[in-house]
Write a protein that holds these residues in place. Sequence first.
Motif, short mmCIF file in Angstrom:
data_model
loop_
_atom_site.label_atom_id
_atom_site.label_comp_id
_atom_site.label_asym_id
_atom_site.label_seq_id
_atom_site.Cartn_x
_atom_site.Cartn_y
_atom_site.Cartn_z
N GLU A 292 0.82 -1.21 0.00
CA GLU A 292 0.00 0.00 0.00
C GLU A 292 0.86 1.27 0.00
O GLU A 292 0.40 2.34 -0.42
CB GLU A 292 -0.92 0.01 1.23
CG GLU A 292 -1.95 -1.09 1.25
CD GLU A 292 -1.38 -2.46 1.72
OE1 GLU A 292 -2.15 -3.44 1.70
OE2 GLU A 292 -0.19 -2.51 2.11
N CYS A 293 2.10 1.15 0.48
CA CYS A 293 2.99 2.30 0.60
C CYS A 293 3.70 2.63 -0.72
O CYS A 293 4.11 3.78 -0.93
CB CYS A 293 4.03 2.02 1.68
SG CYS A 293 5.04 3.43 2.13
N LEU A 294 3.84 1.66 -1.60
CA LEU A 294 4.63 1.86 -2.81
C LEU A 294 4.20 3.06 -3.65
O LEU A 294 5.05 3.86 -4.09
CB LEU A 294 4.63 0.58 -3.65
CG LEU A 294 5.29 -0.64 -3.02
CD1 LEU A 294 5.19 -1.85 -3.96
CD2 LEU A 294 6.75 -0.35 -2.67
N PRO A 295 2.90 3.26 -3.93
CA PRO A 295 2.51 4.42 -4.73
C PRO A 295 2.89 5.75 -4.08
O PRO A 295 3.24 6.71 -4.77
CB PRO A 295 0.98 4.28 -4.85
CG PRO A 295 0.71 2.83 -4.66
CD PRO A 295 1.74 2.38 -3.64
N ALA A 296 2.85 5.83 -2.76
CA ALA A 296 3.20 7.07 -2.06
C ALA A 296 4.68 7.41 -2.22
O ALA A 296 5.08 8.57 -2.12
CB ALA A 296 2.85 6.97 -0.58
N LEU A 297 5.52 6.39 -2.49
CA LEU A 297 6.96 6.59 -2.67
C LEU A 297 7.32 6.69 -4.15
O LEU A 297 8.50 6.75 -4.48
CB LEU A 297 7.73 5.44 -2.03
CG LEU A 297 7.52 5.21 -0.53
CD1 LEU A 297 8.36 4.03 -0.06
CD2 LEU A 297 7.84 6.46 0.26
N GLY A 298 6.33 6.69 -5.00
CA GLY A 298 6.59 6.74 -6.45
C GLY A 298 7.08 5.43 -7.01
O GLY A 298 7.69 5.39 -8.07
N LEU A 299 6.78 4.32 -6.32
CA LEU A 299 7.26 3.01 -6.74
C LEU A 299 6.14 2.10 -7.21
O LEU A 299 6.39 0.97 -7.60
CB LEU A 299 7.99 2.33 -5.58
CG LEU A 299 9.18 3.11 -4.99
CD1 LEU A 299 9.75 2.38 -3.80
CD2 LEU A 299 10.24 3.34 -6.05
N GLY A 300 4.91 2.57 -7.13
CA GLY A 300 3.78 1.73 -7.50
C GLY A 300 3.36 1.90 -8.94
O GLY A 300 3.77 2.84 -9.62
#
Length: 214
Positions: free
Chosen positions: A206-214
């Motif tokens: 769930e955290c990946l998109p917030a770090l630009g990784l999703g």
Amino acid sequence: MIHTYPPLNLEVRTPRLTLAAATDELLERLVPIVRAGVADVAPWPFDDPMSLYADSPDREWRWLRAIWAGRARVEESFWRLYFVVLLDGEPIGMQDLRGVDFKRFGTVSTFSWLAPGRRGSGIGREMRAAVLHLAFAGLNAREAESDAFTDNHASNKVSQALGYVKNGTTWDTRRGEVAQIQRWVLTRDAWEQVRRDDIELTGVKECLPALGLG
């Protein structure tokens, strides 16, 4: 509680301790340790500028502001994840994980501190192993960097024990005095040699998109 912002739901658990995302509630529980002093004995462990060298209460205020600012600056080119170290539910320190152009280079770096009374019992190594598991197993990092002043024997021993290799030296200042820093690097292949199967990750996908990784 479940937070709207995914990085605040991250958690890393080992059989010995938990790294919990640094929410304001957990930071408040750490304030007494920061107020009492984390860096009060030479050799000084942190480079300049460092709020933990300031006098109380400016120390606590600057420390909190730095974490709030770091949590707010999360973009593809830079992010820093802050964790409170919990031992039997009690906050005893912090462990951070930072990525600079991580999507391009896959490199992370770490920073940590422990309450003075908790040092020397292997907790520093355990919390570093935990955050490295997040970096490599959770975020698919290629390598991890670390550095410490050459006379910070505890930090340098942790790096060596976890498979890092020396990666040159540089210079920095601490409390205005010049001192040498030892650099370390841990490749993914080297981490795989010591990879553990008893560390649990929560909230990474769930955290990946917030770090630009999703």
